[in-house]
Design a protein around this motif. Sequence first.
Motif, PDB file in Angstrom:
ATOM      1  N   GLY A  49      -4.292  -1.255   1.038  1.00  0.00           N
ATOM      2  CA  GLY A  49      -3.813  -1.390  -0.458  1.00  0.00           C
ATOM      3  C   GLY A  49      -4.920  -1.858  -1.319  1.00  0.00           C
ATOM      4  O   GLY A  49      -4.620  -1.916  -2.447  1.00  0.00           O
ATOM      5  N   THR A  50      -6.152  -2.363  -0.663  1.00  0.00           N
ATOM      6  CA  THR A  50      -7.232  -2.386  -1.790  1.00  0.00           C
ATOM      7  C   THR A  50      -7.794  -1.238  -2.517  1.00  0.00           C
ATOM      8  O   THR A  50      -7.640  -0.016  -1.840  1.00  0.00           O
ATOM      9  CB  THR A  50      -8.562  -2.984  -0.983  1.00  0.00           C
ATOM     10  N   ASP A  89      -3.208  -5.032  -3.875  1.00  0.00           N
ATOM     11  CA  ASP A  89      -2.895  -6.152  -3.010  1.00  0.00           C
ATOM     12  C   ASP A  89      -4.037  -6.203  -1.854  1.00  0.00           C
ATOM     13  O   ASP A  89      -4.066  -5.498  -1.057  1.00  0.00           O
ATOM     14  CB  ASP A  89      -1.653  -5.377  -2.382  1.00  0.00           C
ATOM     15  N   THR A  90      -5.009  -7.097  -2.162  1.00  0.00           N
ATOM     16  CA  THR A  90      -6.145  -6.858  -1.410  1.00  0.00           C
ATOM     17  C   THR A  90      -6.735  -8.496  -1.229  1.00  0.00           C
ATOM     18  O   THR A  90      -6.299  -9.499  -1.880  1.00  0.00           O
ATOM     19  CB  THR A  90      -7.296  -6.433  -2.031  1.00  0.00           C
TER      20      THR A  90
END
Length: 226
Positions: A49-50, A89-90
């Motif tokens: 999700g990064t 999200d990371t």
Amino acid sequence: MNIRKTVARVAGVGAVATAALGLFSTGAANADTFIPLPGGEITQTLSDGTVVTIKLVGESANISGSMGATPVHRNAWVSASAQVQISGDTSATGGKIFPGYVVGCQVTIDGGNVNGGASGGVSWDNSGNATPSASANSGANLTLGPGQAKSFYVLDQEVPDDYGNESHKTRNKFTGNSGSVTWSDETIGLNGCAGYAQARSFVSVEVETDNVISWVTLWGQPFSLG
């Protein structure tokens, strides 16, 4: 931990530092030739999700007559600014940026793969992914024959090692969610190439999170050295 490599066709990089670079042209020209280059931007989402966004802005090359003044000498000054942004999200808290160039003599370097066996400073896989080599040198004063290509890094950072001794790094390490690298009028000379010569910028960015280590390689537009 999964390790993944991703490749893209535009060049970009992040971290604040000045780089050194130069290029060559086939024939000796009396007047400088300024080449504005389009730079580029790319966004890549990693498996955890990064989101990594890389931009290359203000890229240009200024080709001039070589001091060698022969058809096998080339000279150029290159400039650009590479910028990296990490979001999504990371768990990533920074990264490393490795900007560089590939130079070829009568070699096609306009695809993801670098035909002709680019060497020196970067290891390339069959998909065009670039992984920095531990023995890579920064800067370039290259000698190439027909069908040859070499790669090199722009950065040469002097930093102390764990024992306080001098060491050199070809990357800019940044913390947080963004970094950049800017180089201006950096020089390179090419010798020995009696045929068509071409160069292309690239930027490899390493991002490490709790779940993945990923390399993203970004490519600039190829340009003629003469």
